[in-house]
Write a protein that holds these residues in place. Structure first.
Motif, PDB file in Angstrom:
ATOM      1  N   LYS A   1       2.090  15.623   5.420  1.00  0.00           N
ATOM      2  CA  LYS A   1       1.870  14.195   5.214  1.00  0.00           C
ATOM      3  C   LYS A   1       3.007  13.610   4.396  1.00  0.00           C
ATOM      4  O   LYS A   1       3.388  14.186   3.378  1.00  0.00           O
ATOM      5  CB  LYS A   1       0.536  13.946   4.489  1.00  0.00           C
TER       6      LYS A   1
ATOM      7  N   THR B   1       4.155  10.566   2.109  1.00  0.00           N
ATOM      8  CA  THR B   1       3.694   9.419   1.332  1.00  0.00           C
ATOM      9  C   THR B   1       4.628   8.250   1.609  1.00  0.00           C
ATOM     10  O   THR B   1       5.837   8.348   1.391  1.00  0.00           O
ATOM     11  CB  THR B   1       3.679   9.753  -0.166  1.00  0.00           C
ATOM     12  N   THR B   2       4.062   7.153   2.105  1.00  0.00           N
ATOM     13  CA  THR B   2       4.858   6.044   2.606  1.00  0.00           C
ATOM     14  C   THR B   2       4.463   4.737   1.928  1.00  0.00           C
ATOM     15  O   THR B   2       3.283   4.384   1.898  1.00  0.00           O
ATOM     16  CB  THR B   2       4.690   5.911   4.133  1.00  0.00           C
TER      17      THR B   2
ATOM     18  N   TYR C   1       0.837   5.993  13.137  1.00  0.00           N
ATOM     19  CA  TYR C   1       0.010   5.337  12.118  1.00  0.00           C
ATOM     20  C   TYR C   1       0.076   3.818  12.273  1.00  0.00           C
ATOM     21  O   TYR C   1      -0.954   3.125  12.256  1.00  0.00           O
ATOM     22  CB  TYR C   1       0.466   5.735  10.714  1.00  0.00           C
TER      23      TYR C   1
ATOM     24  N   GLN D   1      -2.659  -0.168  12.913  1.00  0.00           N
ATOM     25  CA  GLN D   1      -2.715  -1.240  11.919  1.00  0.00           C
ATOM     26  C   GLN D   1      -2.570  -2.617  12.577  1.00  0.00           C
ATOM     27  O   GLN D   1      -1.606  -2.868  13.293  1.00  0.00           O
ATOM     28  CB  GLN D   1      -1.603  -1.039  10.882  1.00  0.00           C
TER      29      GLN D   1
ATOM     30  N   ALA E   1       0.859  -1.191   0.000  1.00  0.00           N
ATOM     31  CA  ALA E   1       0.000   0.000   0.000  1.00  0.00           C
ATOM     32  C   ALA E   1       0.888   1.231   0.000  1.00  0.00           C
ATOM     33  O   ALA E   1       2.019   1.201   0.475  1.00  0.00           O
ATOM     34  CB  ALA E   1      -0.909   0.003   1.225  1.00  0.00           C
ATOM     35  N   THR E   2       0.355   2.314  -0.557  1.00  0.00           N
ATOM     36  CA  THR E   2       1.023   3.613  -0.472  1.00  0.00           C
ATOM     37  C   THR E   2       0.064   4.540   0.257  1.00  0.00           C
ATOM     38  O   THR E   2      -1.068   4.758  -0.199  1.00  0.00           O
ATOM     39  CB  THR E   2       1.364   4.155  -1.870  1.00  0.00           C
ATOM     40  N   VAL E   3       0.518   5.047   1.396  1.00  0.00           N
ATOM     41  CA  VAL E   3      -0.361   5.776   2.318  1.00  0.00           C
ATOM     42  C   VAL E   3       0.224   7.144   2.634  1.00  0.00           C
ATOM     43  O   VAL E   3       1.432   7.273   2.850  1.00  0.00           O
ATOM     44  CB  VAL E   3      -0.529   4.968   3.629  1.00  0.00           C
ATOM     45  N   ASP E   4      -0.623   8.165   2.679  1.00  0.00           N
ATOM     46  CA  ASP E   4      -0.205   9.492   3.133  1.00  0.00           C
ATOM     47  C   ASP E   4      -0.368   9.546   4.647  1.00  0.00           C
ATOM     48  O   ASP E   4      -1.487   9.576   5.157  1.00  0.00           O
ATOM     49  CB  ASP E   4      -1.037  10.588   2.469  1.00  0.00           C
ATOM     50  N   ILE E   5       0.759   9.551   5.347  1.00  0.00           N
ATOM     51  CA  ILE E   5       0.743   9.474   6.808  1.00  0.00           C
ATOM     52  C   ILE E   5       0.942  10.864   7.406  1.00  0.00           C
ATOM     53  O   ILE E   5       1.910  11.560   7.073  1.00  0.00           O
ATOM     54  CB  ILE E   5       1.838   8.506   7.294  1.00  0.00           C
TER      55      ILE E   5
END
Length: 244
Positions: free
Chosen positions: A14, A16-17, A109, A113, A4-8
């Motif tokens: 933020k 992008t991770t 974050y 999870q 997944a690519t997530v904006d944390i």
């Protein structure tokens, strides 16, 4: 594998991770993979995937998000080229307090999870980020159990947060992989790191015949044998320390 690519969210915006971990068997120890100066690219995502397949929840954050930069593309080797000057400008825009603040956001974050076990953390940093991986061990010492610097820079400075002083400040196991020829970490710096680690359960290893960047397959200085040795050392470090 799950990707997944997530904006944390962080204190400054933020990041992008890229996140990858096995599909089954979690929660997995978290590994924070701090990028090198040329920024996020598929080469690094592939390395994150390799780490993830060994049973880790791997987080590869974009560290240049404050400048609105994600990927830099090919970097001209000419030191006077605009691309290279821009890379150094971005690299120098970071410091240990900023990256530790970002790390705090990443862990916040990960705590939400189900696949992540944030009580057991490993870090790894290449090039400019070796110092960040080591400082994560001193700043989050209750959770970071192992940290690796791979041809890291700024490893011995006159600041209190210098990586060569980290053995006195963390119980995490530290590993420093150093190129034999490295203008960014010359022998006298490596000797200071060795002196700082003396008497501890930490290792400073010089890879014979290598140059800065030897672990990256897309670099002209890539050394397959040394790169595989670094993987062996890194995964063994995590197996010893990232245990439930």
């Amino acid at each position: 594998m799950i990707e997944a690519t997530v904006d944390i969210p962080t204190k400054d915006g933020k990041t992008t991770t890229f996140i990858t971990h096995p599909e089954r068997g979690g929660p997995f120890p978290v590994v924070i993979f701090y990028m090198d100066a040329p920024a996020i690219r598929e080469e690094l995502r592939d390395m994150a995937r390799r780490l993830g397949t060994s049973g880790y929840y791997v987080m590869l954050p974009n560290m240049y998000y404050r400048a609105g930069v994600m990927e830099l593309g090919p970097i001209n080797p000419d030191p006077e080229s605009p691309e290279r000057k821009r890379m150094f400008e971005l690299m120098h825009s970071l410091n240990i307090p900023l990256v530790m603040e970002d790390t705090r956001g990443l862990l916040a974050y990960a705590e939400t999870q189900k696949a992540a076990n944030t009580e057991i953390i490993g870090t790894v940093g290449y090039c400019m980020s070796g110092r960040y991986a080591v400082n994560a061990a001193t700043h989050f010492g209750d959770r970071v159990k192992a940290a690796a610097s791979v041809y890291g820079t700024h490893l011995a400075t006159d600041q209190p947060d210098s990586p060569h002083l980290a053995a006195q400040k963390t119980k995490a196991e530290l590993y420093f992989a150093c190129a034999e020829t490295d203008i960014y970490a010359p022998q006298e710096i490596i000797e200071q790191v060795k002196a700082g680690m003396k008497g501890s359960n930490n290792e400073v290893e010089i890879y014979p015949g290598t140059h800065h960047g030897f672990a990256f397959p897309k670099r002209p200085v890539y050394d397959r044998d040394a790169a595989e040795r670094h993987w062996e050392r890194l995964l063994a470090l995590y197996r010893r320390n990232l245990v439930k």
